[in-house]
Design an enzyme around this catalytic site. Structure first.
Site, short mmCIF file in Angstrom:
data_model
loop_
_atom_site.label_atom_id
_atom_site.label_comp_id
_atom_site.label_asym_id
_atom_site.label_seq_id
_atom_site.Cartn_x
_atom_site.Cartn_y
_atom_site.Cartn_z
N LYS A 259 -3.46 6.85 3.44
CA LYS A 259 -4.42 6.90 2.33
C LYS A 259 -4.63 8.33 1.84
CE LYS A 259 -7.00 2.87 3.96
NZ LYS A 259 -6.72 1.78 3.03
N ASP B 35 -16.13 5.61 10.32
CA ASP B 35 -14.86 5.20 9.75
C ASP B 35 -14.60 6.09 8.54
OD1 ASP B 35 -12.85 4.07 8.27
OD2 ASP B 35 -13.59 2.00 8.41
N GLN C 213 -11.75 6.08 4.03
CA GLN C 213 -11.89 6.39 2.59
C GLN C 213 -12.49 7.77 2.35
OE1 GLN C 213 -10.55 4.59 0.24
NE2 GLN C 213 -10.12 2.73 1.41
N CYS D 94 -10.94 -6.87 2.32
CA CYS D 94 -11.20 -6.88 3.78
C CYS D 94 -12.65 -6.53 4.07
CB CYS D 94 -10.28 -5.92 4.52
SG CYS D 94 -8.55 -6.27 4.28
N HIS E 205 -15.37 -2.34 6.26
CA HIS E 205 -14.05 -2.97 6.22
C HIS E 205 -13.93 -3.79 7.51
CE1 HIS E 205 -9.64 -3.09 6.69
NE2 HIS E 205 -9.54 -2.78 5.41
N1 PMP Z 1 -11.65 1.25 6.94
C1 PMP Z 1 -11.69 1.38 5.61
C2 PMP Z 1 -12.96 1.83 4.96
C3 PMP Z 1 -10.56 1.11 4.85
O1 PMP Z 1 -10.60 1.22 3.53
C4 PMP Z 1 -9.37 0.71 5.51
C5 PMP Z 1 -8.09 0.40 4.74
N2 PMP Z 1 -8.26 -0.38 3.61
C6 PMP Z 1 -9.39 0.59 6.90
C7 PMP Z 1 -10.55 0.87 7.59
C8 PMP Z 1 -8.18 0.16 7.68
O2 PMP Z 1 -7.16 1.12 7.58
P1 PMP Z 1 -5.71 0.81 8.13
O3 PMP Z 1 -5.28 -0.47 7.46
O4 PMP Z 1 -4.90 1.99 7.66
O5 PMP Z 1 -5.79 0.70 9.59
#
Ligand code: PMP
Length: 413
Positions: A223, A197, A200, A363, A121
Site C-alpha cells: 500500500k 493498524d 492506511q 472488509c 478492517h
Molecule cells: N487494515 C487496514 C486498515 C487495511 O486497509 C488493510 C488492507 N485493505 C488491512 C488491514 C489488511 O492488509 P493486508 O491485506 O495487506 O494484510
C-alpha cells in the site's frame, strides 16, 4: 511540489481502458509500483539472491546484508531498534501474530478485556473476535458516534475506566478515510497494550510508535509502492521478549533437543522459515522513493485532492458521502449514488471513463452496518471508494466527478 517525473516512473499510468487513459483511484487497496521497485527485484534476483542468515558464501552474505540493511532502514524510518522490526507477509499476518503470541505467552488471559473499534478492517477485527470465543477473554467495541462512522474523542473516553488489557485500533479508516487522533491513545489508555493498524496511515504519514506510545504498529508495503507479500510489524522489545513465537520452524530457534527448544533472539524469534527475501529488499526501494519525494509533500498533495473531491462530490445531488467530511478525512472518499448499486457505479466508471474505484464492503462489515443506520438512502452492504496516492492529479478528480455525474444522469433517464 511533487516532481513531474512521477508519471514516467509509473508505467501503468500510460495504460488505456476502452481508449481512455486509466485513472487509478484504488490505492487504498494497493498502490501502483514505480519502475525503481520492479527494477530492484530483477537486479536483486540476478545479482544478490540466495537464502539468508544460513550460509557463508558470497551470495548468501550479500543477500543477508541487503535484508538486514532494509530492516535497519525501516527501523530508522519508525525511530525504533532493528530488533523491533519483524517482517511478515502483511498487516493481516502481523496482527494475527500479535494476538496469537499474546495468548500463548499468557499475557492476554481469560476474562481480560480487549477493546476493538468498529472502524476496523476485518484484519484487525476477526482475529480478536474469533479468539475471544476460543480463549475466553472479553471483547468490547469502541463505537463511532459521529457523522457516518466518525470516531469522536468521547467515544474513546467512554472506555477509559474499563482498564482494557489490549486496545486494537486503526490509524486511518480504510472506508471513511478518517484519521484517528493516535497521539491521544496512550493518554486515554495508560496501562493497556495498544496495537495500531497502520495499513492506511503509514503510507501517508510516518508516525513514530515510540513518540505516540503504542506497543505494536503494523503495515503493508504493497500500500506504499512496495511489492505484495511484505508487512512490517513494530513491537516493543520488552513485550516481544516475553512473547511466545507465532510460527515455529527454522531460523527462530537457538537450540533444539529432544526435550525442548530455546528461541533465537529478536527479531528472528518471530521470523520462522525463509522470508520473502527479494520483496523485502525491494521494499527498501519503495521507502526510499517516498522519502525522496518527501512525506510532507505526499501528505499535502493527497490532502488537496481529497478536499477537492469532497467539495465537488458534495455538490452532486443524490450522492451520499461517508465519513467526517472535514480535515480529518484523508486520501479516501467513499460514496453511494442513490438508487444505483455501487458495483454498477464502479463498473460504468471503469468501462466508460477508465476510472478504477473499489466497490464492496471493504472488509469492514461492522462499519458498513453503522453507515447503513445513518443513511438517508437505501444501499446494499457496500460503497464505492475512491482513494488517492502520489501519482494522482486534480485532473483525475475532475474526471471522477464528471464520471459520477454522468452515471447518475444515465440511470435517471
Ligand atoms: N487494515 C487496514 C486498515 C487495511 O486497509 C488493510 C488492507 N485493505 C488491512 C488491514 C489488511 O492488509 P493486508 O491485506 O495487506 O494484510
Amino acid at each position: 511540489m511533487l516532481s513531474t517525473g512521477l508519471y514516467e516512473d509509473f508505467p501503468t499510468l500510460k495504460m488505456k481502458i476502452n481508449g481512455k487513459r486509466i485513472v487509478y483511484l484504488d490505492s487504498a487497496a494497493t498502490t501502483l509500483k514505480p519502475k525503481q521497485v520492479v527494477k530492484k527485484l530483477e537486479e536483486f534476483y540476478y545479482n544478490s539472491y540466495a537464502n539468508v542468515h544460513r550460509a557463508v558464501h558470497t551470495l548468501a552474505v550479500r543477500a543477508t546484508t541487503e535484508l538486514e540493511e532494509t530492516r535497519e532502514e525501516f527501523a530508522e524510518f519508525l525511530g525504533v531498534f532493528p530488533q523491533e522490526i519483524i517482517f511478515t507477509s502483511g498487516t493481516t499476518m502481523a496482527i494475527n501474530l500479535v494476538v496469537m503470541s499474546l495468548l500463548r505467552s499468557g499475557i492476554l488471559k481469560k476474562d481480560d478485556l480487549v477493546l476493538v473499534s468498529l472502524l476496523e478492517h476485518h484484519a484487525n477485527f476477526v482475529p480478536w473476535l474469533r479468539l475471544s470465543k476460543l480463549h475466553g477473554y472479553r471483547i468490547d467495541f469502541i463505537k463511532p458516534s459521529g457523522r457516518f462512522g466518525t470516531l469522536e474523542m468521547d467515544d474513546l473516553l467512554k472506555h477509559r475506566d474499563k482498564n482494557p488489557k489490549v486496545v486494537a485500533i486503526t490509524g486511518l479508516s480504510n472506508v471513511t478515510g478518517q484519521r484517528i487522533p493516535v497521539e491521544e491513545l496512550r493518554n486515554v489508555f495508560p496501562n493497556s497494550i495498544i496495537l495500531l493498524d497502520g495499513a492506511q496511515l503509514i503510507p501517508h504519514e510516518p508516525v513514530k510508535p515510540k513518540e505516540i506510545g503504542v506497543d505494536f504498529l503494523a503495515f503493508s508495503l504493497h500500500k506504499m509502492l512496495g511489492p505484495t507479500g511484505v508487512g512490517v510489524l513494530y513491537g516493543k522489545r520488552e513485550l516481544m521478549e516475553q512473547m511466545e513465537p507465532f510460527l515455529y520452524g527454522g531460523e527462530m530457534i537457538d537450540r533444539v533437543s529432544l526435550e525442548d527448544v530455546t528461541f533465537n533472539e529478536l527479531p528472528y524469534k518471530f521470523e520462522a522459515g525463509t522470508p520473502n527475501i527479494a520483496d523485502i529488499v525491494a521494499s527498501r526501494e519503495a521507502l526510499r522513493y517516498l522519502k525522496e519525494t518527501g512525506f510532507d509533500s505526499v501528505h499535502e498533495k493527497i490532502e488537496q485532492l481529497t478536499q477537492m473531491a469532497l467539495k465537488e462530490m458534495m455538490k452532486i445531488g443524490g450522492v451520499e458521502i461517508y465519513g467526517p467530511l472535514d480535515e480529518r478525512q484523508h486520501g479516501i472518499v467513499s460514496f453511494n449514488v442513490k438508487g444505483i448499486h455501487p458495483h454498477d457505479v464502479a463498473h460504468i466508471l471503469d468501462q466508460e471513463f477508465g476510472i478504477a474505484v473499489r466497490s464492496g464492503h471493504h472488509c469492514a462489515q461492522p462499519l458498513m452496518s453503522i453507515l447503513k443506520e445513518q443513511s438517508q438512502i437505501d444501499f446494499p452492504n457496500s460503497t464505492c471508494r475512491a482513494s488517492f496516492y502520489i501519482y494522482n492529479t486534480e485532473e483525475d478528480v475532475k474526471i471522477l466527478v464528471e464520471g459520477v455525474k454522468k452515471v447518475k444522469e444515465w440511470f435517471s433517464r
